[in-house]
Design a protein around this motif. Structure first.
Motif, PDB file in Angstrom:
ATOM      1  N   TYR A  58      -1.943 -11.948 -41.713  1.00  0.00           N
ATOM      2  CA  TYR A  58      -2.452 -10.599 -41.980  1.00  0.00           C
ATOM      3  C   TYR A  58      -3.706 -10.598 -42.849  1.00  0.00           C
ATOM      4  O   TYR A  58      -4.310  -9.557 -43.084  1.00  0.00           O
ATOM      5  CB  TYR A  58      -1.381  -9.740 -42.668  1.00  0.00           C
ATOM      6  CG  TYR A  58      -0.085  -9.596 -41.916  1.00  0.00           C
ATOM      7  CD1 TYR A  58       0.004  -9.891 -40.543  1.00  0.00           C
ATOM      8  CD2 TYR A  58       1.072  -9.154 -42.565  1.00  0.00           C
ATOM      9  CE1 TYR A  58       1.204  -9.759 -39.859  1.00  0.00           C
ATOM     10  CE2 TYR A  58       2.272  -9.015 -41.890  1.00  0.00           C
ATOM     11  CZ  TYR A  58       2.336  -9.319 -40.540  1.00  0.00           C
ATOM     12  OH  TYR A  58       3.520  -9.188 -39.859  1.00  0.00           O
ATOM     13  N   GLU A  83     -10.047 -12.484 -39.604  1.00  0.00           N
ATOM     14  CA  GLU A  83     -10.911 -11.681 -38.716  1.00  0.00           C
ATOM     15  C   GLU A  83     -11.450 -12.538 -37.563  1.00  0.00           C
ATOM     16  O   GLU A  83     -11.520 -12.097 -36.427  1.00  0.00           O
ATOM     17  CB  GLU A  83     -12.051 -11.054 -39.511  1.00  0.00           C
ATOM     18  CG  GLU A  83     -11.587  -9.882 -40.371  1.00  0.00           C
ATOM     19  CD  GLU A  83     -12.675  -9.338 -41.280  1.00  0.00           C
ATOM     20  OE1 GLU A  83     -13.765  -9.959 -41.369  1.00  0.00           O
ATOM     21  OE2 GLU A  83     -12.440  -8.284 -41.912  1.00  0.00           O
ATOM     22  N   TYR A  99      -8.754 -12.935 -34.958  1.00  0.00           N
ATOM     23  CA  TYR A  99      -8.617 -11.719 -34.145  1.00  0.00           C
ATOM     24  C   TYR A  99      -9.773 -11.598 -33.143  1.00  0.00           C
ATOM     25  O   TYR A  99      -9.578 -11.224 -31.985  1.00  0.00           O
ATOM     26  CB  TYR A  99      -8.585 -10.471 -35.040  1.00  0.00           C
ATOM     27  CG  TYR A  99      -7.403 -10.386 -35.998  1.00  0.00           C
ATOM     28  CD1 TYR A  99      -6.257 -11.158 -35.819  1.00  0.00           C
ATOM     29  CD2 TYR A  99      -7.435  -9.518 -37.091  1.00  0.00           C
ATOM     30  CE1 TYR A  99      -5.181 -11.069 -36.697  1.00  0.00           C
ATOM     31  CE2 TYR A  99      -6.359  -9.422 -37.973  1.00  0.00           C
ATOM     32  CZ  TYR A  99      -5.236 -10.204 -37.769  1.00  0.00           C
ATOM     33  OH  TYR A  99      -4.171 -10.102 -38.639  1.00  0.00           O
ATOM     34  N   THR A 107       0.630  -6.745 -36.918  1.00  0.00           N
ATOM     35  CA  THR A 107      -0.143  -7.131 -38.107  1.00  0.00           C
ATOM     36  C   THR A 107      -0.255  -5.956 -39.080  1.00  0.00           C
ATOM     37  O   THR A 107      -0.200  -4.789 -38.676  1.00  0.00           O
ATOM     38  CB  THR A 107      -1.561  -7.625 -37.733  1.00  0.00           C
ATOM     39  OG1 THR A 107      -2.285  -7.912 -38.940  1.00  0.00           O
ATOM     40  CG2 THR A 107      -2.344  -6.617 -36.921  1.00  0.00           C
ATOM     41  N   TYR A 158      -2.974  -5.782 -40.883  1.00  0.00           N
ATOM     42  CA  TYR A 158      -4.430  -5.649 -41.036  1.00  0.00           C
ATOM     43  C   TYR A 158      -4.879  -4.369 -40.318  1.00  0.00           C
ATOM     44  O   TYR A 158      -4.734  -4.234 -39.098  1.00  0.00           O
ATOM     45  CB  TYR A 158      -5.122  -6.884 -40.432  1.00  0.00           C
ATOM     46  CG  TYR A 158      -6.629  -6.871 -40.609  1.00  0.00           C
ATOM     47  CD1 TYR A 158      -7.206  -7.369 -41.773  1.00  0.00           C
ATOM     48  CD2 TYR A 158      -7.468  -6.358 -39.617  1.00  0.00           C
ATOM     49  CE1 TYR A 158      -8.585  -7.347 -41.946  1.00  0.00           C
ATOM     50  CE2 TYR A 158      -8.833  -6.341 -39.783  1.00  0.00           C
ATOM     51  CZ  TYR A 158      -9.391  -6.831 -40.943  1.00  0.00           C
ATOM     52  OH  TYR A 158     -10.753  -6.808 -41.108  1.00  0.00           O
ATOM     53  N   PHE A 175      -7.507  -4.069 -37.137  1.00  0.00           N
ATOM     54  CA  PHE A 175      -7.268  -5.076 -36.101  1.00  0.00           C
ATOM     55  C   PHE A 175      -8.011  -4.749 -34.797  1.00  0.00           C
ATOM     56  O   PHE A 175      -8.678  -5.604 -34.215  1.00  0.00           O
ATOM     57  CB  PHE A 175      -5.766  -5.230 -35.816  1.00  0.00           C
ATOM     58  CG  PHE A 175      -5.487  -6.127 -34.639  1.00  0.00           C
ATOM     59  CD1 PHE A 175      -5.619  -7.508 -34.753  1.00  0.00           C
ATOM     60  CD2 PHE A 175      -5.148  -5.598 -33.399  1.00  0.00           C
ATOM     61  CE1 PHE A 175      -5.399  -8.342 -33.656  1.00  0.00           C
ATOM     62  CE2 PHE A 175      -4.931  -6.418 -32.309  1.00  0.00           C
ATOM     63  CZ  PHE A 175      -5.057  -7.797 -32.440  1.00  0.00           C
ATOM     64  N   GLU A 176      -7.908  -3.493 -34.336  1.00  0.00           N
ATOM     65  CA  GLU A 176      -8.526  -3.120 -33.044  1.00  0.00           C
ATOM     66  C   GLU A 176     -10.041  -3.365 -33.069  1.00  0.00           C
ATOM     67  O   GLU A 176     -10.621  -3.823 -32.088  1.00  0.00           O
ATOM     68  CB  GLU A 176      -8.231  -1.656 -32.709  1.00  0.00           C
ATOM     69  CG  GLU A 176      -6.793  -1.417 -32.291  1.00  0.00           C
ATOM     70  CD  GLU A 176      -6.416   0.049 -32.353  1.00  0.00           C
ATOM     71  OE1 GLU A 176      -5.917   0.566 -31.342  1.00  0.00           O
ATOM     72  OE2 GLU A 176      -6.614   0.676 -33.407  1.00  0.00           O
ATOM     73  N   GLN A 183     -11.695  -5.610 -34.860  1.00  0.00           N
ATOM     74  CA  GLN A 183     -11.975  -7.050 -34.778  1.00  0.00           C
ATOM     75  C   GLN A 183     -11.623  -7.610 -33.395  1.00  0.00           C
ATOM     76  O   GLN A 183     -12.328  -8.466 -32.866  1.00  0.00           O
ATOM     77  CB  GLN A 183     -11.181  -7.816 -35.857  1.00  0.00           C
ATOM     78  CG  GLN A 183     -11.476  -7.402 -37.284  1.00  0.00           C
ATOM     79  CD  GLN A 183     -12.946  -7.597 -37.671  1.00  0.00           C
ATOM     80  OE1 GLN A 183     -13.637  -8.463 -37.141  1.00  0.00           O
ATOM     81  NE2 GLN A 183     -13.433  -6.762 -38.589  1.00  0.00           N
ATOM     82  N   TYR A 184     -10.552  -7.114 -32.818  1.00  0.00           N
ATOM     83  CA  TYR A 184     -10.087  -7.583 -31.509  1.00  0.00           C
ATOM     84  C   TYR A 184     -11.041  -7.133 -30.393  1.00  0.00           C
ATOM     85  O   TYR A 184     -11.171  -7.791 -29.370  1.00  0.00           O
ATOM     86  CB  TYR A 184      -8.664  -7.055 -31.271  1.00  0.00           C
ATOM     87  CG  TYR A 184      -7.986  -7.550 -30.020  1.00  0.00           C
ATOM     88  CD1 TYR A 184      -7.485  -8.848 -29.930  1.00  0.00           C
ATOM     89  CD2 TYR A 184      -7.819  -6.705 -28.912  1.00  0.00           C
ATOM     90  CE1 TYR A 184      -6.851  -9.294 -28.783  1.00  0.00           C
ATOM     91  CE2 TYR A 184      -7.179  -7.147 -27.762  1.00  0.00           C
ATOM     92  CZ  TYR A 184      -6.705  -8.441 -27.704  1.00  0.00           C
ATOM     93  OH  TYR A 184      -6.067  -8.888 -26.563  1.00  0.00           O
ATOM     94  N   THR A 218       3.616  -2.590 -40.995  1.00  0.00           N
ATOM     95  CA  THR A 218       2.681  -3.154 -40.026  1.00  0.00           C
ATOM     96  C   THR A 218       2.493  -2.191 -38.855  1.00  0.00           C
ATOM     97  O   THR A 218       3.226  -1.216 -38.725  1.00  0.00           O
ATOM     98  CB  THR A 218       3.221  -4.485 -39.445  1.00  0.00           C
ATOM     99  OG1 THR A 218       4.341  -4.182 -38.598  1.00  0.00           O
ATOM    100  CG2 THR A 218       3.639  -5.462 -40.523  1.00  0.00           C
ATOM    101  N   TYR A 243       0.515  -3.495 -32.159  1.00  0.00           N
ATOM    102  CA  TYR A 243      -0.530  -3.097 -31.215  1.00  0.00           C
ATOM    103  C   TYR A 243      -0.160  -3.583 -29.813  1.00  0.00           C
ATOM    104  O   TYR A 243       0.098  -4.769 -29.618  1.00  0.00           O
ATOM    105  CB  TYR A 243      -1.875  -3.701 -31.627  1.00  0.00           C
ATOM    106  CG  TYR A 243      -2.388  -3.171 -32.961  1.00  0.00           C
ATOM    107  CD1 TYR A 243      -3.126  -1.993 -33.037  1.00  0.00           C
ATOM    108  CD2 TYR A 243      -2.100  -3.841 -34.146  1.00  0.00           C
ATOM    109  CE1 TYR A 243      -3.591  -1.510 -34.259  1.00  0.00           C
ATOM    110  CE2 TYR A 243      -2.546  -3.368 -35.376  1.00  0.00           C
ATOM    111  CZ  TYR A 243      -3.300  -2.202 -35.429  1.00  0.00           C
ATOM    112  OH  TYR A 243      -3.736  -1.722 -36.628  1.00  0.00           O
TER     113      TYR A 243
END
Length: 376
Positions: free
Chosen positions: A308, A319, A322, A341, A343, A346-347, A349-350, A367, A370
């Protein structure tokens, strides 16, 4: 004892609906879902079957009664009025635990003491004992839980929490609970004839739980439970439940499950745990960093609980993980990706917006799960 009994399957916050579905699949009815618990009716065999089969519940308790109590006298009398002798043997060791919230009876040690006295008094009368109880036999853990003056009295049938499947020999730094891993899988529509990959496998919990689900192996098959010691739940009930579990297991089901991790030590632990679970031949293990992951089919499921980035200095590395994962999976649109996660970005970075998001708790950490659904 032929009359129906009431059982409570306790659940981590956010998993109640999954536990309810599992209870339904076992064939039980009159199911009530509340915060952190699912209450249902069963017969005696339900104690054994629930403990053996519930993958996402924390433990199974026998509900003795629920009532309001505003004084210690009321607590004593109502507790004493219950048929404890139907469950607790003459030499039973009684251990009372408790909690109280927003109630007149707020002193937990006092509540525990009064409940124990009431049970002992009832058993002395029922068994015509003039002396103290021996308490040298089977263990009975009684819980008195008081919320807004409503008392719930229950007997714990599980013993150790149901996440303790008996296969975990070793674990990494922050192991994922087996019950939560099973829930992460059940929140997808993965089926055993599809590929499943966990690129952050740690001690191997997600692949192992997936293999148990894939071959329909009861998660409690290799462990013991408190109620196995009780005279009130005969050994024949446990034998029948174990026989049913053996009959329902599909050991011939082929599986394509892989767990990988950057840590060589984690992979060694995962392999040992899989061996202990009797699943050594069913799961492939690889030491590998995420940036080297290449899906071997055009369709599959990726389920993971990555780091995380909560520790200072970890954020950039996390990061990058991800970003790498998002970049790789963008070339495989038919894959479904499920990532849990804490974090928040996340979306971003992903590089993709999740189809669905669900709040889950990993221990005390909130958490998001996703969910990116693959194209059909």
């Amino acid at each position: 004892m032929s009359q129906p009994i009431k059982l409570i399957a306790t659940a981590a916050m956010g998993l109640e609906s999954i536990v309810k579905n599992e209870v339904k699949q076992l064939g039980y009815e009159n199911i009530q879902t509340e915060n952190g618990r699912v209450i249902y009716e069963s017969d005696l065999s339900g104690i054994a079957r629930s403990n053996l089969w519930l993958r996402t519940a924390d433990r199974v308790k026998l509900l003795m009664d629920e009532f309001n109590a505003y004084s210690f006298e009321e607590l004593f009398e109502q507790t004493k009025s219950l048929p404890w002798e139907e469950w607790i043997s003459k030499d039973g060791f009684i251990h009372v635990v408790g909690k109280s919230h927003k109630s007149k009876l707020y002193s937990v040690p006092d509540c525990q003491s009064i409940v124990k006295k009431a049970i002992v008094s009832r058993l002395q009368e029922a068994y015509s004992l003039t002396s103290r109880l021996e308490e040298s036999g089977a263990r009975y853990k009684v819980e008195v839980a008081i919320l807004k003056d409503k008392v719930t009295l229950s007997l714990d049938t599980s013993g150790s929490g149901l996440h303790k499947r008996g296969y975990r020999i070793g674990q990494g730094e922050a192991p994922l609970k087996e019950t939560l891993a099973a829930a992460l899988i059940q929140l997808t529509n993965w089926s055993p004839n599809h590929t499943l990959v966990d690129p952050f496998t740690g001690s191997g919990t997600i692949p192992i739980e997936a293999a148990l689900i894939g071959q329909n192996i009861a998660p409690g098959f290799n462990r013991e439970f408190s109620a196995e010691e009780w005279d009130s739940v005969s050994s024949s009930i446990w034998d029948r439940a174990l026989e049913e579990a053996e009959d329902l297991a599909n050991y011939d089901q082929p599986l394509d499950i892989t767990g990988s991790d950057i840590s060589h030590q984690s992979i060694e632990i995962a392999e040992q745990n899989a061996l202990e679970a009797g699943l050594a031949d069913l799961i492939d293990w690889k030491q590998m960093q995420v940036s080297d992951f290449v899906p071997k089919s055009d369709k599959g499921y990726l389920i993971g609980n990555p780091p995380y980035g909560e520790r200072l200095g970890d954020k950039e590395a996390v990061e990058k993980i991800y970003q790498d994962l998002g970049h790789i999976m963008s070339s495989y649109p038919k894959w479904s990706v499920y990532i849990m996660t804490a974090y928040n970005d996340f979306e971003k970075q992903y590089g993709h917006k999740a189809t669905k998001k669900r709040k889950l708790f990993n221990g005390f950490i909130q958490t998001n799960y996703y969910q990116f659904f693959g194209k059909k």
